[in-house]
Design a protein around this motif. Sequence first.
Motif, PDB file in Angstrom:
ATOM      1  N   GLU A  13     -61.385   6.622 -42.108  1.00  7.09           N
ATOM      2  CA  GLU A  13     -60.561   5.515 -42.608  1.00  7.09           C
ATOM      3  C   GLU A  13     -59.106   5.815 -42.267  1.00  7.09           C
ATOM      4  O   GLU A  13     -58.506   6.740 -42.800  1.00  7.09           O
ATOM      5  CB  GLU A  13     -60.733   5.371 -44.123  1.00  7.09           C
ATOM      6  CG  GLU A  13     -59.907   4.243 -44.711  1.00  7.09           C
ATOM      7  CD  GLU A  13     -60.008   4.194 -46.218  1.00  7.09           C
ATOM      8  OE1 GLU A  13     -59.338   3.341 -46.820  1.00  7.09           O
ATOM      9  OE2 GLU A  13     -60.727   5.018 -46.790  1.00  7.09           O
ATOM     10  N   SER A  14     -58.545   5.067 -41.312  1.00  3.68           N
ATOM     11  CA  SER A  14     -57.168   5.309 -40.913  1.00  3.68           C
ATOM     12  C   SER A  14     -56.220   4.957 -42.054  1.00  3.68           C
ATOM     13  O   SER A  14     -56.464   4.015 -42.818  1.00  3.68           O
ATOM     14  CB  SER A  14     -56.835   4.472 -39.675  1.00  3.68           C
ATOM     15  OG  SER A  14     -56.984   3.100 -39.960  1.00  3.68           O
ATOM     16  N   ARG A  19     -53.559   0.734 -47.775  1.00  6.99           N
ATOM     17  CA  ARG A  19     -54.303   1.797 -48.459  1.00  6.99           C
ATOM     18  C   ARG A  19     -53.365   2.648 -49.307  1.00  6.99           C
ATOM     19  O   ARG A  19     -53.728   3.067 -50.416  1.00  6.99           O
ATOM     20  CB  ARG A  19     -55.032   2.671 -47.429  1.00  6.99           C
ATOM     21  CG  ARG A  19     -55.802   3.824 -48.063  1.00  6.99           C
ATOM     22  CD  ARG A  19     -56.989   3.328 -48.870  1.00  6.99           C
ATOM     23  NE  ARG A  19     -57.590   4.409 -49.664  1.00  6.99           N
ATOM     24  CZ  ARG A  19     -57.417   4.561 -50.969  1.00  6.99           C
ATOM     25  NH1 ARG A  19     -56.663   3.703 -51.659  1.00  6.99           N
ATOM     26  NH2 ARG A  19     -57.991   5.554 -51.611  1.00  6.99           N
ATOM     27  N   ILE A  20     -52.177   2.903 -48.819  1.00  9.59           N
ATOM     28  CA  ILE A  20     -51.192   3.669 -49.583  1.00  9.59           C
ATOM     29  C   ILE A  20     -50.820   2.929 -50.861  1.00  9.59           C
ATOM     30  O   ILE A  20     -50.764   3.511 -51.953  1.00  9.59           O
ATOM     31  CB  ILE A  20     -49.932   3.929 -48.727  1.00  9.59           C
ATOM     32  CG1 ILE A  20     -50.259   4.857 -47.553  1.00  9.59           C
ATOM     33  CG2 ILE A  20     -48.814   4.520 -49.579  1.00  9.59           C
ATOM     34  CD1 ILE A  20     -49.143   4.990 -46.542  1.00  9.59           C
ATOM     35  N   ILE A  21     -50.581   1.628 -50.736  1.00 11.48           N
ATOM     36  CA  ILE A  21     -50.206   0.819 -51.896  1.00 11.48           C
ATOM     37  C   ILE A  21     -51.349   0.764 -52.902  1.00 11.48           C
ATOM     38  O   ILE A  21     -51.131   0.858 -54.119  1.00 11.48           O
ATOM     39  CB  ILE A  21     -49.794  -0.598 -51.447  1.00 11.48           C
ATOM     40  CG1 ILE A  21     -48.498  -0.524 -50.628  1.00 11.48           C
ATOM     41  CG2 ILE A  21     -49.639  -1.529 -52.643  1.00 11.48           C
ATOM     42  CD1 ILE A  21     -48.110  -1.838 -49.972  1.00 11.48           C
ATOM     43  N   GLU A  43     -52.319  13.983 -52.172  1.00  9.94           N
ATOM     44  CA  GLU A  43     -53.591  14.573 -52.600  1.00  9.94           C
ATOM     45  C   GLU A  43     -54.670  13.511 -52.726  1.00  9.94           C
ATOM     46  O   GLU A  43     -55.816  13.721 -52.328  1.00  9.94           O
ATOM     47  CB  GLU A  43     -53.386  15.304 -53.926  1.00  9.94           C
ATOM     48  CG  GLU A  43     -52.484  16.534 -53.821  1.00  9.94           C
ATOM     49  CD  GLU A  43     -52.231  17.172 -55.172  1.00  9.94           C
ATOM     50  OE1 GLU A  43     -52.681  16.591 -56.194  1.00  9.94           O
ATOM     51  OE2 GLU A  43     -51.582  18.237 -55.219  1.00  9.94           O
ATOM     52  N   ARG A  44     -54.303  12.365 -53.277  1.00 14.71           N
ATOM     53  CA  ARG A  44     -55.296  11.298 -53.452  1.00 14.71           C
ATOM     54  C   ARG A  44     -55.768  10.764 -52.104  1.00 14.71           C
ATOM     55  O   ARG A  44     -56.946  10.403 -51.946  1.00 14.71           O
ATOM     56  CB  ARG A  44     -54.694  10.172 -54.291  1.00 14.71           C
ATOM     57  CG  ARG A  44     -55.641   9.009 -54.543  1.00 14.71           C
ATOM     58  CD  ARG A  44     -55.024   8.020 -55.523  1.00 14.71           C
ATOM     59  NE  ARG A  44     -55.015   8.548 -56.872  1.00 14.71           N
ATOM     60  CZ  ARG A  44     -55.953   8.316 -57.782  1.00 14.71           C
ATOM     61  NH1 ARG A  44     -57.007   7.570 -57.468  1.00 14.71           N
ATOM     62  NH2 ARG A  44     -55.871   8.823 -58.988  1.00 14.71           N
ATOM     63  N   LEU A  45     -54.871  10.706 -51.126  1.00 19.04           N
ATOM     64  CA  LEU A  45     -55.209  10.153 -49.812  1.00 19.04           C
ATOM     65  C   LEU A  45     -55.661  11.220 -48.823  1.00 19.04           C
ATOM     66  O   LEU A  45     -56.010  10.890 -47.684  1.00 19.04           O
ATOM     67  CB  LEU A  45     -53.991   9.413 -49.240  1.00 19.04           C
ATOM     68  CG  LEU A  45     -53.575   8.138 -49.985  1.00 19.04           C
ATOM     69  CD1 LEU A  45     -52.217   7.666 -49.508  1.00 19.04           C
ATOM     70  CD2 LEU A  45     -54.624   7.048 -49.802  1.00 19.04           C
ATOM     71  N   ALA A  46     -55.628  12.493 -49.247  1.00 19.27           N
ATOM     72  CA  ALA A  46     -56.026  13.605 -48.379  1.00 19.27           C
ATOM     73  C   ALA A  46     -55.239  13.592 -47.071  1.00 19.27           C
ATOM     74  O   ALA A  46     -55.797  13.659 -45.966  1.00 19.27           O
ATOM     75  CB  ALA A  46     -57.526  13.559 -48.094  1.00 19.27           C
ATOM     76  N   ALA A  51     -47.198  11.425 -43.233  1.00 16.13           N
ATOM     77  CA  ALA A  51     -47.972  10.244 -42.862  1.00 16.13           C
ATOM     78  C   ALA A  51     -47.648   9.071 -43.781  1.00 16.13           C
ATOM     79  O   ALA A  51     -47.685   7.906 -43.363  1.00 16.13           O
ATOM     80  CB  ALA A  51     -49.458  10.563 -42.923  1.00 16.13           C
ATOM     81  N   ILE A  52     -47.329   9.386 -45.029  1.00 16.11           N
ATOM     82  CA  ILE A  52     -46.985   8.327 -45.986  1.00 16.11           C
ATOM     83  C   ILE A  52     -45.581   7.800 -45.705  1.00 16.11           C
ATOM     84  O   ILE A  52     -45.343   6.586 -45.719  1.00 16.11           O
ATOM     85  CB  ILE A  52     -47.093   8.850 -47.428  1.00 16.11           C
ATOM     86  CG1 ILE A  52     -48.533   9.281 -47.717  1.00 16.11           C
ATOM     87  CG2 ILE A  52     -46.642   7.791 -48.429  1.00 16.11           C
ATOM     88  CD1 ILE A  52     -48.725   9.939 -49.069  1.00 16.11           C
ATOM     89  N   TYR A  53     -44.646   8.733 -45.422  1.00 15.46           N
ATOM     90  CA  TYR A  53     -43.278   8.322 -45.133  1.00 15.46           C
ATOM     91  C   TYR A  53     -43.193   7.449 -43.881  1.00 15.46           C
ATOM     92  O   TYR A  53     -42.221   6.722 -43.697  1.00 15.46           O
ATOM     93  CB  TYR A  53     -42.377   9.546 -44.967  1.00 15.46           C
ATOM     94  CG  TYR A  53     -41.952  10.171 -46.278  1.00 15.46           C
ATOM     95  CD1 TYR A  53     -41.151   9.472 -47.179  1.00 15.46           C
ATOM     96  CD2 TYR A  53     -42.346  11.463 -46.621  1.00 15.46           C
ATOM     97  CE1 TYR A  53     -40.766  10.032 -48.376  1.00 15.46           C
ATOM     98  CE2 TYR A  53     -41.964  12.041 -47.828  1.00 15.46           C
ATOM     99  CZ  TYR A  53     -41.166  11.324 -48.698  1.00 15.46           C
ATOM    100  OH  TYR A  53     -40.780  11.887 -49.885  1.00 15.46           O
TER     101      TYR A  53
END
Length: 243
Positions: A13-14, A19-21, A43-46, A51-53
Amino acid sequence: MVKKARPAPRREESLSRDRIIEAAIELLDNDGEGGLTFRALSERLATGPGAIYWHIANKGDLLVAACDAVIAGVMAQGTTNGTAAQADAATPEDTIRALALAMFDAMNEHPWIGSALFHSAGALPTVRLLECIGQQVRALGAPAAGQWSATSALLHYVLGVGGQNAANRLSAQTRALDRDDFLGEVADAWSALDERDYPFTRSVADDLRNHDDRGDFLAGIDLILGGIKGTAKTRAKATVRKR
């Protein structure tokens, strides 16, 4: 013969902004605004914070984005599947009531929304609500000079009462209080007040004990709507007299 290196396995799952939201909303619902950190989110998104920034600049932007995602869902629910009929058959009053009640329930389910809306005043989440309510106020026939005041009154009532109800629920949970027991204690205290100094408060003690939050909320909406419709009728009559 030199063997080619195998490519790194792709994530099933890319990682996407949506997905972040979604994960941020889950964190906010479970742990409140204080629990929303990029470390917890990673941690929740592994995945790593970098990658989030790539999708979200900072926590403030993430909070606004999470709030906007919930509000967008509320808009869809409140204008098409609310307490009234479908949108194409609903009156402006029906649409406003359905949207207001959907917001009330959403703020009860996601108590952090109130704070997020306060800190993002003027941003898209609030603008979505402002636009929808404003269009319905226009459809009610409110005079142009009074449309801002009427829309603002409805918006602030929805956010204020919905936010206070959510805050009360959180406070009760934090103190491990049962709602009925708490209201009963307050009602008993009101009933014991000096009738000469607090005649009204004593008279509504039983109303407090047995009141319905959602019912009272909608009653307030109806009071505002009644005022808007009354103003529109008065203006229309005045226009007819001038002709």
